[in-house]
Design a protein around this motif. Structure first.
Motif, PDB file in Angstrom:
ATOM      1  N   LEU A   1      19.572  13.134 -12.215  1.00  0.00           N
ATOM      2  CA  LEU A   1      20.612  12.238 -11.704  1.00  0.00           C
ATOM      3  C   LEU A   1      21.972  12.900 -11.907  1.00  0.00           C
ATOM      4  CD1 LEU A   1      18.222  10.225 -12.698  1.00  0.00           C
ATOM      5  CD2 LEU A   1      20.003   8.511 -12.505  1.00  0.00           C
ATOM      6  N   ASP A   2      22.805  12.820 -10.894  1.00  0.00           N
ATOM      7  CA  ASP A   2      24.205  13.193 -11.035  1.00  0.00           C
ATOM      8  C   ASP A   2      24.910  11.992 -11.636  1.00  0.00           C
ATOM      9  OD1 ASP A   2      23.878  15.732  -9.804  1.00  0.00           O
ATOM     10  OD2 ASP A   2      23.923  14.756  -7.848  1.00  0.00           O
ATOM     11  N   VAL A   3      25.542  12.182 -12.793  1.00  0.00           N
ATOM     12  CA  VAL A   3      26.129  11.079 -13.542  1.00  0.00           C
ATOM     13  C   VAL A   3      27.640  11.260 -13.652  1.00  0.00           C
ATOM     14  CG1 VAL A   3      26.177   9.937 -15.803  1.00  0.00           C
ATOM     15  CG2 VAL A   3      24.019  10.754 -14.879  1.00  0.00           C
ATOM     16  N   ALA A   4      28.362  10.155 -13.564  1.00  0.00           N
ATOM     17  CA  ALA A   4      29.809  10.157 -13.778  1.00  0.00           C
ATOM     18  C   ALA A   4      30.174   9.041 -14.749  1.00  0.00           C
ATOM     19  CB  ALA A   4      30.551   9.954 -12.459  1.00  0.00           C
ATOM     20  N   SER A   5      31.008   9.376 -15.711  1.00  0.00           N
ATOM     21  CA  SER A   5      31.521   8.373 -16.637  1.00  0.00           C
ATOM     22  C   SER A   5      32.604   7.575 -15.922  1.00  0.00           C
ATOM     23  CB  SER A   5      32.110   9.052 -17.870  1.00  0.00           C
ATOM     24  OG  SER A   5      32.761   8.113 -18.687  1.00  0.00           O
ATOM     25  N   ILE A   6      32.491   6.249 -15.994  1.00  0.00           N
ATOM     26  CA  ILE A   6      33.498   5.386 -15.383  1.00  0.00           C
ATOM     27  C   ILE A   6      34.598   5.078 -16.398  1.00  0.00           C
ATOM     28  CG2 ILE A   6      33.909   3.182 -14.228  1.00  0.00           C
ATOM     29  CD1 ILE A   6      32.097   5.200 -12.700  1.00  0.00           C
ATOM     30  N   GLY A   7      34.209   4.841 -17.643  1.00  0.00           N
ATOM     31  CA  GLY A   7      35.173   4.563 -18.704  1.00  0.00           C
ATOM     32  C   GLY A   7      34.520   3.866 -19.868  1.00  0.00           C
ATOM     33  N   GLU A   8      35.274   3.748 -20.961  1.00  0.00           N
ATOM     34  CA  GLU A   8      34.780   3.047 -22.138  1.00  0.00           C
ATOM     35  C   GLU A   8      35.947   2.503 -22.929  1.00  0.00           C
ATOM     36  OE1 GLU A   8      33.272   5.405 -25.583  1.00  0.00           O
ATOM     37  OE2 GLU A   8      33.453   7.093 -24.208  1.00  0.00           O
ATOM     38  N   GLY A   9      35.680   1.445 -23.694  1.00  0.00           N
ATOM     39  CA  GLY A   9      36.721   0.864 -24.528  1.00  0.00           C
ATOM     40  C   GLY A   9      36.376  -0.539 -24.978  1.00  0.00           C
ATOM     41  N   LYS A  10      37.314  -1.141 -25.701  1.00  0.00           N
ATOM     42  CA  LYS A  10      37.129  -2.490 -26.219  1.00  0.00           C
ATOM     43  C   LYS A  10      37.180  -3.483 -25.068  1.00  0.00           C
ATOM     44  CE  LYS A  10      39.117  -1.521 -30.719  1.00  0.00           C
ATOM     45  NZ  LYS A  10      40.194  -1.797 -31.666  1.00  0.00           N
ATOM     46  N   ASP A  11      36.370  -4.542 -25.193  1.00  0.00           N
ATOM     47  CA  ASP A  11      36.411  -5.618 -24.199  1.00  0.00           C
ATOM     48  C   ASP A  11      37.177  -6.812 -24.780  1.00  0.00           C
ATOM     49  OD1 ASP A  11      34.618  -7.171 -25.767  1.00  0.00           O
ATOM     50  OD2 ASP A  11      32.879  -6.455 -24.667  1.00  0.00           O
ATOM     51  N   PRO A  12      37.513  -7.821 -23.978  1.00  0.00           N
ATOM     52  CA  PRO A  12      38.294  -8.963 -24.463  1.00  0.00           C
ATOM     53  C   PRO A  12      37.552  -9.869 -25.444  1.00  0.00           C
ATOM     54  CG  PRO A  12      38.380  -8.839 -22.055  1.00  0.00           C
ATOM     55  CD  PRO A  12      37.358  -7.859 -22.519  1.00  0.00           C
ATOM     56  N   TRP A  13      36.272  -9.648 -25.669  1.00  0.00           N
ATOM     57  CA  TRP A  13      35.460 -10.521 -26.525  1.00  0.00           C
ATOM     58  C   TRP A  13      35.138  -9.881 -27.868  1.00  0.00           C
ATOM     59  CZ3 TRP A  13      34.237  -9.128 -21.492  1.00  0.00           C
ATOM     60  CH2 TRP A  13      34.671 -10.051 -20.538  1.00  0.00           C
ATOM     61  N   GLY A  14      35.828  -8.803 -28.201  1.00  0.00           N
ATOM     62  CA  GLY A  14      35.641  -8.160 -29.491  1.00  0.00           C
ATOM     63  C   GLY A  14      34.548  -7.110 -29.511  1.00  0.00           C
ATOM     64  N   GLY A  15      33.989  -6.787 -28.370  1.00  0.00           N
ATOM     65  CA  GLY A  15      32.949  -5.769 -28.298  1.00  0.00           C
ATOM     66  C   GLY A  15      33.489  -4.458 -27.762  1.00  0.00           C
ATOM     67  N   TYR A  16      32.586  -3.546 -27.525  1.00  0.00           N
ATOM     68  CA  TYR A  16      32.930  -2.233 -26.990  1.00  0.00           C
ATOM     69  C   TYR A  16      31.952  -1.932 -25.869  1.00  0.00           C
ATOM     70  CZ  TYR A  16      34.714   2.547 -27.044  1.00  0.00           C
ATOM     71  OH  TYR A  16      35.320   3.729 -26.707  1.00  0.00           O
ATOM     72  N   ARG A  17      32.453  -1.413 -24.743  1.00  0.00           N
ATOM     73  CA  ARG A  17      31.629  -1.166 -23.565  1.00  0.00           C
ATOM     74  C   ARG A  17      31.831   0.258 -23.049  1.00  0.00           C
ATOM     75  NH1 ARG A  17      30.050  -6.167 -20.645  1.00  0.00           N
ATOM     76  NH2 ARG A  17      30.459  -7.828 -22.121  1.00  0.00           N
ATOM     77  N   ALA A  18      30.813   0.754 -22.364  1.00  0.00           N
ATOM     78  CA  ALA A  18      30.899   2.044 -21.691  1.00  0.00           C
ATOM     79  C   ALA A  18      30.184   1.911 -20.353  1.00  0.00           C
ATOM     80  CB  ALA A  18      30.247   3.141 -22.529  1.00  0.00           C
ATOM     81  N   GLY A  19      30.759   2.524 -19.322  1.00  0.00           N
ATOM     82  CA  GLY A  19      30.179   2.413 -17.988  1.00  0.00           C
ATOM     83  C   GLY A  19      29.942   3.764 -17.347  1.00  0.00           C
ATOM     84  N   PHE A  20      28.835   3.854 -16.605  1.00  0.00           N
ATOM     85  CA  PHE A  20      28.434   5.088 -15.938  1.00  0.00           C
ATOM     86  C   PHE A  20      27.865   4.769 -14.565  1.00  0.00           C
ATOM     87  CE2 PHE A  20      28.195   5.894 -20.421  1.00  0.00           C
ATOM     88  CZ  PHE A  20      28.708   7.166 -20.561  1.00  0.00           C
ATOM     89  N   GLU A  21      27.888   5.754 -13.707  1.00  0.00           N
ATOM     90  CA  GLU A  21      27.238   5.656 -12.414  1.00  0.00           C
ATOM     91  C   GLU A  21      26.394   6.917 -12.240  1.00  0.00           C
ATOM     92  OE1 GLU A  21      29.023   3.605  -8.817  1.00  0.00           O
ATOM     93  OE2 GLU A  21      29.432   5.725  -8.429  1.00  0.00           O
ATOM     94  N   GLY A  22      25.200   6.744 -11.697  1.00  0.00           N
ATOM     95  CA  GLY A  22      24.314   7.884 -11.475  1.00  0.00           C
ATOM     96  C   GLY A  22      23.581   7.750 -10.165  1.00  0.00           C
ATOM     97  N   SER A  23      23.256   8.882  -9.551  1.00  0.00           N
ATOM     98  CA  SER A  23      22.514   8.857  -8.294  1.00  0.00           C
ATOM     99  C   SER A  23      21.480   9.964  -8.274  1.00  0.00           C
ATOM    100  CB  SER A  23      23.466   8.998  -7.101  1.00  0.00           C
ATOM    101  OG  SER A  23      24.118  10.251  -7.148  1.00  0.00           O
ATOM    102  N   VAL A  24      20.416   9.709  -7.521  1.00  0.00           N
ATOM    103  CA  VAL A  24      19.340  10.686  -7.361  1.00  0.00           C
ATOM    104  C   VAL A  24      18.715  10.497  -5.984  1.00  0.00           C
ATOM    105  CG1 VAL A  24      17.584   9.175  -8.418  1.00  0.00           C
ATOM    106  CG2 VAL A  24      17.257  11.658  -8.432  1.00  0.00           C
ATOM    107  N   THR A  25      18.263  11.580  -5.399  1.00  0.00           N
ATOM    108  CA  THR A  25      17.556  11.542  -4.120  1.00  0.00           C
ATOM    109  C   THR A  25      16.191  12.193  -4.317  1.00  0.00           C
ATOM    110  OG1 THR A  25      19.633  11.729  -2.906  1.00  0.00           O
ATOM    111  CG2 THR A  25      17.629  12.266  -1.697  1.00  0.00           C
ATOM    112  N   PHE A  26      15.160  11.579  -3.726  1.00  0.00           N
ATOM    113  CA  PHE A  26      13.812  12.144  -3.824  1.00  0.00           C
ATOM    114  C   PHE A  26      13.018  11.772  -2.581  1.00  0.00           C
ATOM    115  CE2 PHE A  26      13.924   8.128  -6.173  1.00  0.00           C
ATOM    116  CZ  PHE A  26      12.891   7.410  -5.575  1.00  0.00           C
TER     117      PHE A  26
END
Length: 187
Positions: free
Chosen positions: A135-160
């Protein structure tokens, strides 16, 4: 006293060592999606998604090559926005969801490109066939959320090729999958 000092030093060293954070893919809040498109007769693309899936990943920006991902998809949740077509795609002609109710992806390697992108290699199991895919992966971002947690986001694609996974039909050839995930860090 020496044992206490040694234990304290080990604790400090371990605390300073970067460790990957574990995340649960946020399917509860629907901040994740698995979409696909399949080439139809070589003339157009059939678009759809899987509505039910779950997964986890581990990631640390300091040691990205240690990242790991696991995803399980309920194949019966396939949705192409056409009930009769979905019934056919779930049949033995295509996904055979009665025999193979899940598709899975388990990563085996993460190769960071140093620019927010990476190549994520792993074993994709679909219709009882397991193949290594990248999969080709790209980081979208990461950081604290408004509810006191921490999040990270990614997008990935593959062809077969559909035939690589036992889907031998003149109607469908190439398949592209796009995964958009937002993970909530486990505490």
């Amino acid at each position: 006293m020496k044992k206490l000092l040694a234990a304290s030093l080990v604790g400090l060293v371990m605390a300073g060592t970067a460790q990957a954070a574990d995340y649960v893919i946020d399917t509860q809040g629907m901040h994740a999606a698995i979409q696909f498109r399949a080439k139809h007769l070589g003339y157009s693309w059939l678009n759809g998604r899987f509505n039910d899936f779950e997964g986890t990943f581990s990631f640390d920006a300091e040691t990205p090559n240690d990242s790991k991902v696991e995803v399980t998809i309920d194949t019966s949740s396939l949705d192409s926005n056409h009930a009769e077509r979905d019934k056919h795609l779930r049949s033995g002609d295509f996904l055979d969801v009665k025999e193979f109710p899940e598709a899975t992806f388990v990563s085996t390697n993460y190769a960071d490109n140093g620019d927010g992108t990476a190549a994520l290699t792993g074993d994709l199991t679909l219709k009882g066939v397991t193949k290594s895919v990248v999969l080709d992966v790209a980081s979208i971002g990461e950081g604290k959320d408004p509810w006191g947690g921490y999040r990270a986001g990614f997008e990935g694609s593959v062809t077969f090729a559909a035939s690589d996974f036992g889907i031998d039909s003149p109607v469908v050839s190439d398949v592209e999958m796009l995964l958009s995930v937002e993970g909530v860090q486990r505490k």
